[in-house]
Design a protein around this motif. Sequence first.
Motif, PDB file in Angstrom:
ATOM      1  N   UNK A 231      -8.888  10.728 -12.098  1.00  0.00           N
ATOM      2  CA  UNK A 231      -7.879  10.931 -13.143  1.00  0.00           C
ATOM      3  C   UNK A 231      -6.477  10.899 -12.519  1.00  0.00           C
ATOM      4  N   UNK A 232      -5.539  10.252 -13.222  1.00  0.00           N
ATOM      5  CA  UNK A 232      -4.132  10.300 -12.816  1.00  0.00           C
ATOM      6  C   UNK A 232      -3.706   9.330 -11.735  1.00  0.00           C
ATOM      7  N   UNK A 233      -4.613   8.468 -11.258  1.00  0.00           N
ATOM      8  CA  UNK A 233      -4.259   7.476 -10.240  1.00  0.00           C
ATOM      9  C   UNK A 233      -3.934   6.159 -10.945  1.00  0.00           C
ATOM     10  N   UNK A 234      -2.915   5.466 -10.460  1.00  0.00           N
ATOM     11  CA  UNK A 234      -2.516   4.192 -11.059  1.00  0.00           C
ATOM     12  C   UNK A 234      -3.371   3.066 -10.484  1.00  0.00           C
ATOM     13  N   UNK A 235      -4.182   2.436 -11.340  1.00  0.00           N
ATOM     14  CA  UNK A 235      -5.097   1.367 -10.896  1.00  0.00           C
ATOM     15  C   UNK A 235      -4.742   0.036 -11.542  1.00  0.00           C
ATOM     16  N   UNK A 236      -4.957  -1.037 -10.771  1.00  0.00           N
ATOM     17  CA  UNK A 236      -4.978  -2.381 -11.356  1.00  0.00           C
ATOM     18  C   UNK A 236      -6.395  -2.594 -11.874  1.00  0.00           C
ATOM     19  N   UNK A 237      -6.508  -3.064 -13.126  1.00  0.00           N
ATOM     20  CA  UNK A 237      -7.829  -3.249 -13.723  1.00  0.00           C
ATOM     21  C   UNK A 237      -8.302  -4.689 -13.526  1.00  0.00           C
ATOM     22  N   UNK A 238      -9.511  -4.831 -13.004  1.00  0.00           N
ATOM     23  CA  UNK A 238     -10.125  -6.131 -12.718  1.00  0.00           C
ATOM     24  C   UNK A 238     -11.358  -6.265 -13.614  1.00  0.00           C
ATOM     25  N   UNK A 239     -11.548  -7.451 -14.224  1.00  0.00           N
ATOM     26  CA  UNK A 239     -12.671  -7.599 -15.161  1.00  0.00           C
ATOM     27  C   UNK A 239     -13.517  -8.826 -14.841  1.00  0.00           C
ATOM     28  N   UNK A 240     -14.818  -8.710 -15.135  1.00  0.00           N
ATOM     29  CA  UNK A 240     -15.729  -9.850 -15.172  1.00  0.00           C
ATOM     30  C   UNK A 240     -16.371  -9.814 -16.552  1.00  0.00           C
ATOM     31  N   UNK A 241     -16.399 -10.972 -17.238  1.00  0.00           N
ATOM     32  CA  UNK A 241     -16.736 -10.930 -18.667  1.00  0.00           C
ATOM     33  C   UNK A 241     -17.718 -12.020 -19.090  1.00  0.00           C
ATOM     34  N   UNK A 242     -18.300 -11.812 -20.281  1.00  0.00           N
ATOM     35  CA  UNK A 242     -19.189 -12.814 -20.867  1.00  0.00           C
ATOM     36  C   UNK A 242     -18.415 -13.957 -21.526  1.00  0.00           C
ATOM     37  N   UNK A 243     -17.123 -14.076 -21.173  1.00  0.00           N
ATOM     38  CA  UNK A 243     -16.349 -15.274 -21.513  1.00  0.00           C
ATOM     39  C   UNK A 243     -16.116 -16.110 -20.256  1.00  0.00           C
ATOM     40  N   UNK A 244     -16.648 -15.630 -19.099  1.00  0.00           N
ATOM     41  CA  UNK A 244     -16.558 -16.412 -17.868  1.00  0.00           C
ATOM     42  C   UNK A 244     -15.363 -16.106 -16.990  1.00  0.00           C
ATOM     43  N   UNK A 245     -14.778 -14.914 -17.136  1.00  0.00           N
ATOM     44  CA  UNK A 245     -13.731 -14.482 -16.199  1.00  0.00           C
ATOM     45  C   UNK A 245     -14.410 -13.636 -15.128  1.00  0.00           C
ATOM     46  N   UNK A 246     -14.130 -13.931 -13.862  1.00  0.00           N
ATOM     47  CA  UNK A 246     -14.862 -13.278 -12.761  1.00  0.00           C
ATOM     48  C   UNK A 246     -13.899 -12.611 -11.790  1.00  0.00           C
ATOM     49  N   UNK A 247     -14.069 -11.283 -11.623  1.00  0.00           N
ATOM     50  CA  UNK A 247     -13.178 -10.481 -10.767  1.00  0.00           C
ATOM     51  C   UNK A 247     -11.724 -10.866 -11.059  1.00  0.00           C
ATOM     52  N   UNK A 248     -11.392 -10.832 -12.329  1.00  0.00           N
ATOM     53  CA  UNK A 248     -10.142 -11.392 -12.840  1.00  0.00           C
ATOM     54  C   UNK A 248      -9.084 -10.305 -13.004  1.00  0.00           C
ATOM     55  N   UNK A 249      -7.919 -10.533 -12.431  1.00  0.00           N
ATOM     56  CA  UNK A 249      -6.805  -9.599 -12.535  1.00  0.00           C
ATOM     57  C   UNK A 249      -6.002  -9.925 -13.785  1.00  0.00           C
ATOM     58  N   UNK A 250      -6.087  -9.044 -14.794  1.00  0.00           N
ATOM     59  CA  UNK A 250      -5.358  -9.302 -16.045  1.00  0.00           C
ATOM     60  C   UNK A 250      -3.876  -8.930 -15.922  1.00  0.00           C
ATOM     61  N   UNK A 251      -3.523  -8.239 -14.835  1.00  0.00           N
ATOM     62  CA  UNK A 251      -2.113  -7.912 -14.598  1.00  0.00           C
ATOM     63  C   UNK A 251      -1.697  -6.541 -15.078  1.00  0.00           C
ATOM     64  N   UNK A 252      -2.596  -5.826 -15.776  1.00  0.00           N
ATOM     65  CA  UNK A 252      -2.252  -4.498 -16.295  1.00  0.00           C
ATOM     66  C   UNK A 252      -2.615  -3.410 -15.290  1.00  0.00           C
ATOM     67  N   UNK A 253      -1.843  -2.333 -15.324  1.00  0.00           N
ATOM     68  CA  UNK A 253      -2.224  -1.133 -14.582  1.00  0.00           C
ATOM     69  C   UNK A 253      -2.577  -0.044 -15.593  1.00  0.00           C
ATOM     70  N   UNK A 254      -3.581   0.757 -15.227  1.00  0.00           N
ATOM     71  CA  UNK A 254      -4.051   1.815 -16.129  1.00  0.00           C
ATOM     72  C   UNK A 254      -4.208   3.124 -15.348  1.00  0.00           C
ATOM     73  N   UNK A 255      -4.287   4.209 -16.086  1.00  0.00           N
ATOM     74  CA  UNK A 255      -4.637   5.507 -15.495  1.00  0.00           C
ATOM     75  C   UNK A 255      -5.729   6.134 -16.346  1.00  0.00           C
ATOM     76  N   UNK A 256      -6.649   6.824 -15.695  1.00  0.00           N
ATOM     77  CA  UNK A 256      -7.687   7.553 -16.433  1.00  0.00           C
ATOM     78  C   UNK A 256      -7.139   8.917 -16.825  1.00  0.00           C
ATOM     79  N   UNK A 257      -7.344   9.272 -18.086  1.00  0.00           N
ATOM     80  CA  UNK A 257      -6.943  10.597 -18.573  1.00  0.00           C
ATOM     81  C   UNK A 257      -8.155  11.518 -18.667  1.00  0.00           C
ATOM     82  N   UNK A 258      -9.363  10.921 -18.586  1.00  0.00           N
ATOM     83  CA  UNK A 258     -10.602  11.670 -18.764  1.00  0.00           C
ATOM     84  C   UNK A 258     -11.739  10.822 -18.195  1.00  0.00           C
ATOM     85  N   UNK A 259     -12.778  11.465 -17.666  1.00  0.00           N
ATOM     86  CA  UNK A 259     -13.950  10.716 -17.176  1.00  0.00           C
ATOM     87  C   UNK A 259     -15.238  11.118 -17.904  1.00  0.00           C
TER      88      UNK A 259
END
Length: 500
Positions: free
Chosen positions: A323-351
């Motif tokens: 919680x509270x750490x600034x992360x870059x979010x990386x995604x792999x998807x059923x649209x064919x994006x693999x270890x893909x950096x979408x460019x957004x940073x997120x923080x977890x508020x709850x686990x």
Amino acid sequence: MGFFKPLLAKLFAKYVRKSILRWSSKPIETQYKVFKTLIDEASNTQFGRDHDFKSIKTYHDFIERVPIRDYEELKPYVDRVVTGEEDVLWKGKPLYFAKTSGTTSGAKYIPLTKESMPTHVEAARNAILMYIAETGNSQFVDGKMIFLQGSPTLEEKNGVQLGRLSGIVAHYVPKYLQKNRMPSWETNCIDDWETKVEAIVEETLPEDMSVISGIPSWVQMYFEKINIKTGKKVGEVFKNFNLFIFGGVNYEPYRAKFENLIGRQVDSIELYPASEGFFAFQDQQNEKGMLLQLNSGMFYEFVEANHFFDDNPKRLTISEVKIGVNYVMIISTNAGLWAYNIGDTIEFTCTKPYRIIVSGRIKHFISAFGEHVIGKEVEQALQDATQGLEVRVSEFTVAPQINPYSGLPFHEWFIEFENPPKDILELAKKIDASMQKQNSYYYDLIFGNVLQPLKISTVKNKGFQDYMKSIGKLGGQNKIPRLSNDRKIADSLSAQKLLK
């Protein structure tokens, strides 16, 4: 019928809530299943063969074979999909390309497949159903609903339909909502944003609007036109308007202005949609953050933002985040994006469950002097400084001033006020104090006389709209970056005489 629809909505909401609780209470198991399915389904694609998917048994294997990529690095594969080739990133051909702008190579073409497309629609629907399940409020389903979005007109490119994500999603509005939905198809197809908003105002004024949805900056434009046209608050014009659904930016900097335009408080639901996936939505009215969609055909990885540009940054799964750490979010998807950096940073508020806030963009920051200022910090600082004041902000952005006419460098805040402060220097002091409190690097630079405290430059009324119009990005999903590490926006505002 008026009673029937709200009752059905409540029953359906209970069913969906149980389903969401099932997967959100088993987050690690849910993500493992998604990971395994993605690898299995794509093992015979060109990307799968190039990265030896058939030998991937563990997450560690995946890290070894599949590096993090952004759009530019994935583009050689995407280009092959765009030319009409099959089985490249995902099996078969995509259903659509969501066209977005803003990369160094011009337009981006994000594939949407028959597996990924339903997840966009279901997440938007589920956000509303979770609100109904929590509050019991379902009467709004009988009223009119407006979704301010891009044109649903689609082109075709080598057998695949192409358009803006919001325009593509418009084709998937369920039949039971089509009679309630506004604006009309013809109005939605208008390309010029100002003309479109004028037409939407004309169409909606006589209607019983209950739900209004869109990016806050563009909904604000719609509300302002209603105020001017009627001389009334939006809440007076639409007496049953009680739910605002938004996404794309943090609502807090707009909240005071919106409440003034509406004339009262309304419930709101925050969404986190993107062309690459519908990542999260607000599942509880009184909890901070949005529920991360772990069961929607997307496998998530996270890299600490402070280490993202290291040579070999550590990649984490959902089980390892804090919680509270600034992360870059990386995604792999059923649209064919693999270890893909979408460019957004997120923080977890709850686990428990996993909830996030969007903290900024990895490319949108100020670190001209090593201060590492991010979007979340400037938004929080403005919120702190205006708390309890009759100050309303329409829009703002921040840039470094490295070569001032005199004195030390500083951060320059460009703010368009709807209701300005009595003392702008005092407001600047309060913002600066909050920035120092939040960001220790910034504090050290002020304390060490490397930077002087920030300064505010006031932008003219509608100045940011004029700026966005000048670069061809008025309306739709376009928004002003909260901060830049250069002065391109700052210099444009000055050159176009948009400053007071």
